[in-house]
Structure formats: structure tokens, C-alpha cells
Design a protein around this motif. Sequence first.
Motif, mmCIF file in Angstrom:
data_model
loop_
_atom_site.group_PDB
_atom_site.id
_atom_site.type_symbol
_atom_site.label_atom_id
_atom_site.label_comp_id
_atom_site.label_asym_id
_atom_site.label_seq_id
_atom_site.Cartn_x
_atom_site.Cartn_y
_atom_site.Cartn_z
ATOM 1 N N ARG A 164 0.866 -1.417 -0.026
ATOM 2 C CA ARG A 164 -0.062 0.461 0.771
ATOM 3 C C ARG A 164 0.882 1.337 -0.064
ATOM 4 N N ARG A 165 2.577 0.625 0.024
ATOM 5 C CA ARG A 165 2.739 2.564 -0.416
ATOM 6 C C ARG A 165 3.270 3.002 -1.954
ATOM 7 N N ARG A 166 3.841 4.263 -1.752
ATOM 8 C CA ARG A 166 4.171 4.462 -3.252
ATOM 9 C C ARG A 166 4.546 3.191 -4.521
ATOM 10 N N LEU A 167 5.478 2.267 -3.727
ATOM 11 C CA LEU A 167 6.385 1.396 -5.050
ATOM 12 C C LEU A 167 4.988 0.590 -5.244
ATOM 13 N N ARG A 185 7.323 7.375 2.617
ATOM 14 C CA ARG A 185 6.284 7.955 2.601
ATOM 15 C C ARG A 185 4.854 6.784 2.038
ATOM 16 N N ASP A 215 1.900 6.347 0.247
ATOM 17 C CA ASP A 215 0.987 6.991 -0.572
ATOM 18 C C ASP A 215 -0.761 7.288 -0.112
ATOM 19 N N GLN A 216 -1.190 8.144 0.132
ATOM 20 C CA GLN A 216 -2.245 8.271 0.650
ATOM 21 C C GLN A 216 -3.210 7.967 -1.067
ATOM 22 N N ASN A 217 -3.023 8.276 -1.596
ATOM 23 C CA ASN A 217 -3.959 7.918 -3.118
ATOM 24 C C ASN A 217 -4.296 6.536 -2.852
ATOM 25 N N ARG A 218 -3.573 4.723 -2.070
ATOM 26 C CA ARG A 218 -3.748 3.732 -2.240
ATOM 27 C C ARG A 218 -4.811 3.435 -1.677
#
Length: 84
Positions: A19-22, A47, A49-52
Motif C-alpha cells: 500500500r506504499r508508493r512503489l 512515505r 501513498d495517500q491515494n492507495r
Amino acid sequence: MIFGSYLLLCLVVAFAGRRRRLGFFGYFFVAAMLTPFVGLLILLFGRMDQNRDQPENMKLCKQCEKEYKKLLEKKYCPHCGCAM
């Protein structure tokens, strides 16, 4: 035996970063190329990712905190019936 445990550690890091950026495959690739320990460090200091957390077609009710599909602009929550 060693390769299997290395691969398992890479999968653990990838699952933790899903659920992170990568995402899952990004963290799996990082853990496989740079060792799972370095992948875990990148995961811990990266960080979120808020969109996930909440897809575009989903909406979160502020009262009951349940997600529902945002197909139409609804004025009431389908779970608890509170006004949006």
C-alpha cells in the motif's frame, strides 16, 4: 535453502509495502536487488501513498467509517443512513 529464505524475505518486504508508493512489485524488486534488509529500511523510511488507501470510485462515510462505491452522488450513506 538459502535462495528460498532470501526469496521469502523479499516477499515479506513486498507484502508490507503493498500500500506504499512503489507497491508490491516495486518493493519486491528493491528487496531482491538491494537485499531484503535495505528494502525494509526503504520501506520504513518511505512515505505512505495517500491515494492507495482510498480508490477514486470509493467514498468514506465520516460517521460509520465504512467505504461505499461512489457510482452516483448519494446524499445518504447506504450503511448507516447519515447525511453526507
